[in-house]
Design a protein around this motif. Structure first.
Motif, PDB file in Angstrom:
ATOM      1  N   ARG A  77       0.817  -1.215   0.000  1.00 30.38           N
ATOM      2  CA  ARG A  77       0.000   0.000   0.000  1.00 30.38           C
ATOM      3  C   ARG A  77       0.857   1.274   0.000  1.00 30.38           C
ATOM      4  O   ARG A  77       0.379   2.330  -0.413  1.00 30.38           O
ATOM      5  CB  ARG A  77      -0.920   0.015   1.222  1.00 30.38           C
ATOM      6  CG  ARG A  77      -1.905  -1.139   1.248  1.00 30.38           C
ATOM      7  CD  ARG A  77      -2.854  -1.028   2.408  1.00 30.38           C
ATOM      8  NE  ARG A  77      -3.669  -2.232   2.559  1.00 30.38           N
ATOM      9  CZ  ARG A  77      -4.866  -2.243   3.105  1.00 30.38           C
ATOM     10  NH1 ARG A  77      -5.402  -1.130   3.567  1.00 30.38           N
ATOM     11  NH2 ARG A  77      -5.544  -3.371   3.211  1.00 30.38           N
ATOM     12  N   ALA A 170      -6.336   0.407  -0.484  1.00 29.32           N
ATOM     13  CA  ALA A 170      -6.571  -0.727  -1.386  1.00 29.32           C
ATOM     14  C   ALA A 170      -7.787  -0.513  -2.276  1.00 29.32           C
ATOM     15  O   ALA A 170      -7.694  -0.676  -3.500  1.00 29.32           O
ATOM     16  CB  ALA A 170      -6.675  -2.022  -0.591  1.00 29.32           C
ATOM     17  N   THR A 202      -6.671  -8.041  -2.176  1.00 33.11           N
ATOM     18  CA  THR A 202      -6.375  -7.215  -0.999  1.00 33.11           C
ATOM     19  C   THR A 202      -4.909  -7.204  -0.628  1.00 33.11           C
ATOM     20  O   THR A 202      -4.470  -6.371   0.159  1.00 33.11           O
ATOM     21  CB  THR A 202      -7.194  -7.693   0.212  1.00 33.11           C
ATOM     22  OG1 THR A 202      -6.931  -9.080   0.441  1.00 33.11           O
ATOM     23  CG2 THR A 202      -8.683  -7.503  -0.027  1.00 33.11           C
TER      24      THR A 202
END
Length: 229
Positions: A77, A170, A202
């Motif tokens: 991320r 996400a 994810t």
């Protein structure tokens, strides 16, 4: 106003690599939020050991130091946050961009910017190069009137937002990923596979429905958008 996280901005005329420079600072205990900006890199790096080519003063070349929360499986991320922040900053500068998995920025099918995230211990250094006013062949650049300092400030404001909203990165990334829904060619270590990119999971992995009938889930691979498909 940059915000509270990215106020330590260190400017260099020249460096081999902003990522390499900042990784050394991270190993010496530098805190989250240090930013290194260079006018020129003599050995700029991209993903998969590529070089990043930019004439002096022709790109925004920078790296930021993050110390994201566990688990490390979600540290993808950090690169996604940089890509999101940069896409919005480029849009504000007049050039709409989409994210090509994992973290390149494209305008049309031409590369506008590249992101490289590297982890060391509990630190993640995320570097980006955005072409401004000049680009290598087949790449794209922001307009020559774009001010790099204004672009930097906008990017850091946006990045501050995503660091404060880590859990929202996400789904935001999946919405902005221009690879999903595209026909792609995947260059694996032992073969080349064609198919359709269907989703990003994810954990940041690209899901591809291959023409062979395989369902691929890619953590790292060379993915090429197939034009005209």
């Amino acid at each position: 106003m940059i915000g509270t996280r990215f106020i330590d901005v260190r400017r260099l005329d020249e460096v081999d690599s902003t990522n390499r420079y900042l990784l050394d600072l991270a190993r010496d205990g530098a805190p989250e939020g240090v930013v290194v900006v260079a006018d020129y890199q003599t050995a700029g790096r991209g993903r998969r050991d590529r070089t990043w080519e930019a004439r002096p003063g022709s790109a925004l070349l920078m790296s930021v130091l993050l110390r994201p929360p566990p688990p490390p499986a979600q540290w993808w991320r950090a690169g996604a946050a940089m890509a999101l922040a940069a896409a919005d900053a480029c849009g504000a500068a007049g050039t709409e961009a989409v994210i090509k998995w994992p973290n390149d920025l494209l305008t049309g099918d031409a590369k506008l910017a590249g992101v490289l995230a590297e982890a060391d211990g509990g630190a993640v250094v995320v570097g980006i190069g955005i072409n401004v006013g000049w680009a290598p062949p087949a790449a794209a650049a922001l307009g020559p009137g774009v001010d790099r300092d204004e672009l930097l400030a906008a990017l850091l404001v946006n990045l501050e937002h995503w660091c404060r909203h880590w859990g929202e990165i996400a789904p935001a990334y999946r919405r902005r990923c221009g690879t999903v829904g595209r026909r792609v060619r995947v260059e694996l270590s032992d073969r080349v596979v064609s198919g359709w990119a269907t989703a990003v999971d994810t954990d940041g992995r690209l899901e591809v429905a291959a023409d062979t009938g395989e369902a691929l889930r890619l953590a790292s691979a060379e993915v090429v958008h197939v034009t005209g498909a």
